[in-house]
Design an enzyme around this catalytic site. Structure first.
Site, PDB file in Angstrom:
ATOM      1  N   ARG A   1     -53.267   7.560  23.803  1.00 27.77           N
ATOM      2  CA  ARG A   1     -53.325   8.039  25.186  1.00 27.77           C
ATOM      3  C   ARG A   1     -54.002   9.408  25.177  1.00 27.77           C
ATOM      4  O   ARG A   1     -53.559  10.323  24.474  1.00 27.77           O
ATOM      5  CB  ARG A   1     -51.895   8.132  25.726  1.00 27.77           C
ATOM      6  CG  ARG A   1     -51.782   8.370  27.218  1.00 27.77           C
ATOM      7  CD  ARG A   1     -50.318   8.472  27.651  1.00 27.77           C
ATOM      8  NE  ARG A   1     -49.574   7.254  27.381  1.00 27.77           N
ATOM      9  CZ  ARG A   1     -48.481   7.198  26.604  1.00 27.77           C
ATOM     10  NH1 ARG A   1     -48.027   8.274  26.024  1.00 27.77           N
ATOM     11  NH2 ARG A   1     -47.857   6.053  26.427  1.00 27.77           N
TER      12      ARG A   1
ATOM     13  N   GLU B   1     -59.766  -6.246  23.315  1.00 26.10           N
ATOM     14  CA  GLU B   1     -59.067  -6.922  24.408  1.00 26.10           C
ATOM     15  C   GLU B   1     -60.031  -7.286  25.530  1.00 26.10           C
ATOM     16  O   GLU B   1     -61.170  -6.818  25.576  1.00 26.10           O
ATOM     17  CB  GLU B   1     -57.938  -6.043  24.951  1.00 26.10           C
ATOM     18  CG  GLU B   1     -58.402  -4.737  25.580  1.00 26.10           C
ATOM     19  CD  GLU B   1     -57.244  -3.821  25.957  1.00 26.10           C
ATOM     20  OE1 GLU B   1     -56.088  -4.130  25.614  1.00 26.10           O
ATOM     21  OE2 GLU B   1     -57.497  -2.782  26.594  1.00 26.10           O
TER      22      GLU B   1
ATOM     23  N   HIS C   1     -60.762   3.676  28.275  1.00 23.04           N
ATOM     24  CA  HIS C   1     -60.541   2.802  29.430  1.00 23.04           C
ATOM     25  C   HIS C   1     -59.231   3.119  30.142  1.00 23.04           C
ATOM     26  O   HIS C   1     -58.342   3.773  29.589  1.00 23.04           O
ATOM     27  CB  HIS C   1     -60.532   1.329  28.997  1.00 23.04           C
ATOM     28  CG  HIS C   1     -59.418   0.998  28.042  1.00 23.04           C
ATOM     29  ND1 HIS C   1     -59.537   1.169  26.674  1.00 23.04           N
ATOM     30  CD2 HIS C   1     -58.167   0.529  28.248  1.00 23.04           C
ATOM     31  CE1 HIS C   1     -58.421   0.791  26.080  1.00 23.04           C
ATOM     32  NE2 HIS C   1     -57.560   0.404  27.020  1.00 23.04           N
TER      33      HIS C   1
ATOM     34  N   HIS D   1     -58.299   2.351  21.907  1.00 21.53           N
ATOM     35  CA  HIS D   1     -57.662   1.640  20.803  1.00 21.53           C
ATOM     36  C   HIS D   1     -58.533   1.738  19.554  1.00 21.53           C
ATOM     37  O   HIS D   1     -59.766   1.649  19.633  1.00 21.53           O
ATOM     38  CB  HIS D   1     -57.461   0.161  21.151  1.00 21.53           C
ATOM     39  CG  HIS D   1     -56.695  -0.055  22.415  1.00 21.53           C
ATOM     40  ND1 HIS D   1     -55.448   0.476  22.629  1.00 21.53           N
ATOM     41  CD2 HIS D   1     -56.994  -0.752  23.536  1.00 21.53           C
ATOM     42  CE1 HIS D   1     -55.017   0.120  23.828  1.00 21.53           C
ATOM     43  NE2 HIS D   1     -55.938  -0.625  24.400  1.00 21.53           N
TER      44      HIS D   1
END
Length: 320
Positions: free
Chosen positions: A198, A120, A178, A103
């Site tokens: 992605r 996050e 991740h 991200h």
């Protein structure tokens, strides 16, 4: 307005990697056996949460915020974010591995997408035997090494693959490569953003035989190539708020509730409780509100004094 603890209709998302545990484990009303996500509280455009309980049932979270922003968000949160709800809360069921992804940070996300970045954290609610996650690089890397391994389909050889168990917590700052592995149910707290790059999807295809889009070029500038410590250790003192994560975007505490905890708030921020185990109730102004594992509740900032009561494991989230 007479606010009270608010719950919302779950926003359920089919995913190629999803399963049925959101129903079997968390009692969500899924209708598909590839349901990967339950968005519990969201103001992402097109996916705005709708209140499911009490006199505000049927109203959107955005509508309530617009009506009385400080009462819902809190004085400090409103000062910083205006009428934007800054966080997104989810439960995820990974029947298969998620894609390897990254991200962008706030600056990059603002420039490219006019969006927040996506810091996050994950709380592991359930883990099958040998379940694992990917969190960053094994050792300090660089764009050249990363691209070479991506090209050769050996990316996993330079990434940190970690076995996990129930109760483990991982904090993922923006830029951390991740992936959630198969066999996990995860509670996720993140900035309000749906921007994901992605970078590898294990060459999977959907029901129509199509591979999902990759964002290799976009990811290059977003990736943090340093080795990062993502696992968070935390205390579990009974009937107390034990800090897990305290970052500029949110604070998350763990409450092992066994009996009663009196809560007093300042009105500066809303509070969210995610019940990750057991059952509890909130007593507020003589009324009791009951919750079970998998429930998520938003406490508007106007509610400054209430009591938690029960036997439960609870995540407590606010902005400090």
């Amino acid at each position: 307005m007479n606010y009270y603890p608010l719950q919302f209709d779950p926003i359920l998302k089919e995913r190629i990697w999803g399963g049925v545990k959101l129903k079997s484990f968390l009692n969500k009303p899924i209708v598909s056996d590839i349901t990967g996500e339950s968005w519990e509280i969201s103001t992402v455009e097109g996916d705005v949460s709708i209140v499911s309980n009490g006199i505000f049932a049927g109203k959107s979270l955005n509508n309530l915020i617009h009506s009385t922003p400080e009462a819902v968000l809190g004085t400090e949160v409103y000062k910083i974010f205006g009428e934007q709800f800054p966080l997104l809360f989810k439960y995820l069921d990974a029947r298969e591995d998620l894609s390897i992804q990254v991200h962008p940070n706030d600056e990059l996300a603002k420039k490219r997408h006019n969006s927040f970045g996506k810091t996050e954290m994950w709380y592991i609610m359930q883990a099958d035997e040998n379940a694992q996650i990917i969190v960053g690089f094994k050792e300090k890397s660089n764009a050249g090494e990363y691209l070479e391994n991506l090209k050769n389909k050996t990316l996993l050889s330079i990434l940190d693959v970690v076995k996990v168990k129930e109760g483990d917590v991982f904090f993922l700052e923006t830029g951390t490569v991740h992936a959630i592995g198969a066999g996990l149910v995860v509670a996720e707290i993140q900035q309000t953003s749906d921007i994901t790059y992605r970078i590898y999807d294990f060459d999977r295809v959907d029901a129509q035989g199509n591979k999902r889009e990759l964002h290799v070029d976009l990811a290059l500038e977003a990736i943090n190539y340093n080795k990062i410590d993502t696992c968070k250790k935390y205390e579990k003192k009974l009937n107390q708020s034990n800090t897990i994560v305290d970052c500029p975007y949110f604070t998350t505490n763990f409450i092992p509730l066994d009996g009663k905890q009196v809560v007093n708030k300042t009105g500066k921020s809303f509070t969210v409780y995610m019940c990750v185990g057991g059952n509890f109730e909130i007593e507020y102004q003589g009324e009791k509100f009951e919750y079970k594992k998998g429930d998520t509740v938003l406490i508007p900032a106007a509610l400054k004094a209430f009591i938690l009561n029960g036997e439960a494991s609870i995540l407590e989230i606010y902005i400090s």
